[in-house]
Design a protein around this motif. Structure first.
Motif, short mmCIF file in Angstrom:
data_model
loop_
_atom_site.label_atom_id
_atom_site.label_comp_id
_atom_site.label_asym_id
_atom_site.label_seq_id
_atom_site.Cartn_x
_atom_site.Cartn_y
_atom_site.Cartn_z
N THR A 117 0.84 -1.20 0.00
CA THR A 117 0.00 0.00 0.00
C THR A 117 0.88 1.26 0.00
O THR A 117 1.74 1.42 0.86
N TYR A 118 0.65 2.11 -0.98
CA TYR A 118 1.41 3.35 -1.12
C TYR A 118 0.53 4.53 -0.77
O TYR A 118 -0.66 4.53 -1.05
N ARG A 119 1.13 5.54 -0.12
CA ARG A 119 0.42 6.77 0.22
C ARG A 119 1.05 7.93 -0.52
O ARG A 119 2.27 8.07 -0.52
N SER A 120 0.22 8.77 -1.15
CA SER A 120 0.78 9.93 -1.83
C SER A 120 1.06 11.02 -0.80
O SER A 120 0.45 11.06 0.26
N ALA A 121 2.02 11.87 -1.10
CA ALA A 121 2.37 12.99 -0.22
C ALA A 121 2.31 14.26 -1.05
O ALA A 121 2.89 14.31 -2.13
N LEU A 122 1.59 15.27 -0.57
CA LEU A 122 1.55 16.54 -1.30
C LEU A 122 2.73 17.38 -0.83
O LEU A 122 2.61 18.16 0.11
N LYS A 123 3.90 17.16 -1.45
CA LYS A 123 5.09 17.85 -0.99
C LYS A 123 5.90 18.41 -2.15
O LYS A 123 5.67 18.07 -3.30
#
Ligand code: NAD
Ligand code: NA
Length: 397
Positions: free
Chosen positions: A152-158
């Motif tokens: 499971t991958y989580r996106s990061a708004l960075k």
């Protein structure tokens, strides 16, 4: 139960099912006020319940008479919880489509899974006439489980360059405030590409091809954003920009494949900045949108979600006036990116302060759009009226 808006920053914690009906109805009314067009007959929309995916579905169904399959991740009523806005949008779309004899089918669940792909393909084969002419890819998600390795991958708004501090609008507190976007680790960049890049779009096309459900001349379009200089740090040069470049690369791979086998096409379309569930939580973005609306409305070239998608479909994807750049991307964001528009936005950007932002931007318009995504702030909906949640709980998309 009386449902009132509750916000947390750029997130809406509640939404109004009767307002959702009005939200969908206004988009349908817009499409009906325009000329009908020749378009696809059988369409699959991934991310069909809100924002750009929903508007696309409305244009295709009510403007071109298309039969549509929608895939979305939404929640229904649970106890005192009213369900998600996209759930009610989908129910409202169904009701309106049914009234006009337009076939619409929904799959609520995880578009990233192989089960979802199998279920949709089975339905196309057995109950949808066997083939589709168009696939719209309009997902915005924070997490994806890779169906192949199960991770499971989580996106990061960075950011990918340096810490970026800039102003944004907090719709909950109705203030302009500073926000900082930190720098992503290499892992966070990779994860964001995994979630928001082109891998899943390609898996969909491969599965549909293997299932034998793509028609001759089949087209697919994935939605993306680029934006102007003032948002480069957070968008183009951010983790999300890295994911969008992956999406663009995928469009070229898919285009070669589809052209060869189906005389088909794959495109990325860069859309205009708008308030949606996904964009409202991107730092800095809401203030940019509010300034942009001010300028575009003054020039008489502002478009909401439905106007933007209807123009993309009627003029570009199924029309004779496509705006395509040197990187083969469709550019319905061409009015947003006009030099005169961006020059005025930049001038406002330099002037805007926490004291004047409500006057010099179209704060009211941006906020209204944000509230309406969640079924609030329609002048013809009675928000003091009791909503019968038990009755509504019987409805399913
Ligand atoms: P949105 O949040 O309104 O819609 C996202 C959709 O994805 C919803 O239908 C949701 O149910 C669905 N979804 C999310 N996770 C899912 C999952 N695991 N399985 C199935 N469905 C799932 O977002 P939006 O702003 O309409 O964004 C759609 C696309 O448009 C994105 O690619 C975005 O980058 C692009 N876009 C947005 C803007 C903007 O300003 N909002 C501008 C240009 C391009
Ligand atoms: Na969408």
């Amino acid at each position: 139960m009386v449902i009132k808006p509750r916000l947390k920053g750029g997130l809406a914690l509640t939404n109004h099912p009767i307002g959702a009906k009005e939200f969908v109805k206004r988009q349908i009314d817009y499409v009906k006020s325009q000329d009908k067009y020749e378009g696809p007959k059988k369409v699959l929309i991934i991310g069909s319940s809100s924002g750009y995916g929903l508007a696309t579905r409305i244009s295709l169904a009510f403007g071109a008479g298309a039969e549509t399959i929608g895939v979305a991740f939404e929640k229904g009523v649970e106890g005192k919880r009213v369900g998600s806005a996209g759930w009610w949008n989908t129910i409202a779309f169904n009701e309106a489509a049914e009234k006009e004899g337009l076939v619409s089918k929904n799959f609520i669940g995880d578009a990233f899974s192989m089960e979802m792909k199998d279920d949709v393909i089975k339905f196309i084969k057995e109950e949808f006439g066997g083939k589709i002419d168009l696939l719209i890819y309009s997902l915005a998600s924070a997490v994806r489980t890779d169906p192949i390795d199960g991770v499971t991958y989580r996106s990061a708004l960075k950011s990918t360059t340096k810490d970026i501090t800039g102003p944004t609008i907090n719709f909950e507190k109705e203030v302009m405030e500073e926000t900082t976007m930190g720098v992503a680790t290499p892992d966070e960049i990779k994860s964001t590409v995994k979630v928001m890049g082109g891998e899943d779009w390609k898996l969909w096309i491969e599965a549909l091809d293997k299932g034998g459900v793509l028609s001759e001349g089949f087209k697919t379009v994935a939605y993306s954003y680029l934006g102007p200089k003032v948002t480069y740090g957070i968008y183009k040069e951010g983790t999300i920009g890295a994911a969008k470049r992956d999406l663009e690369h995928t469009s070229d791979v898919l285009n070669d494949f589809l052209k060869e086998k189906y005389n088909g096409e794959a495109y990325v379309s860069l859309s205009k900045a708008l308030m949606t569930k996904a964009s409202a939580v991107i730092p800095i973005f809401p203030l940019y949108a509010a300034l942009l609306y001010k300028v575009m409305k003054e020039k008489g070239i502002h478009e909401g979600t439905i106007e933007q998608k209807h123009r993309l479909l009627t003029q570009m994807v199924y029309g004779n006036n496509p705006v395509i750049d040197e990187e083969r991307r469709l550019r319905p964001d061409n009015w947003e990116m006009r030099e005169d528009v961006q020059a005025e936005v930049e001038a406002l950007w330099d002037k805007v302060t926490p004291d004047n932002f409500k006057e010099i931007s179209d704060y009211a318009g941006a906020r209204e759009e944000f509230m309406q995504l969640n079924g609030f702030d329609f002048d013809n909906v009675d928000y003091d009226a009791d909503v019968d949640l038990d009755e509504l709980a019987k409805l399913k998309p």
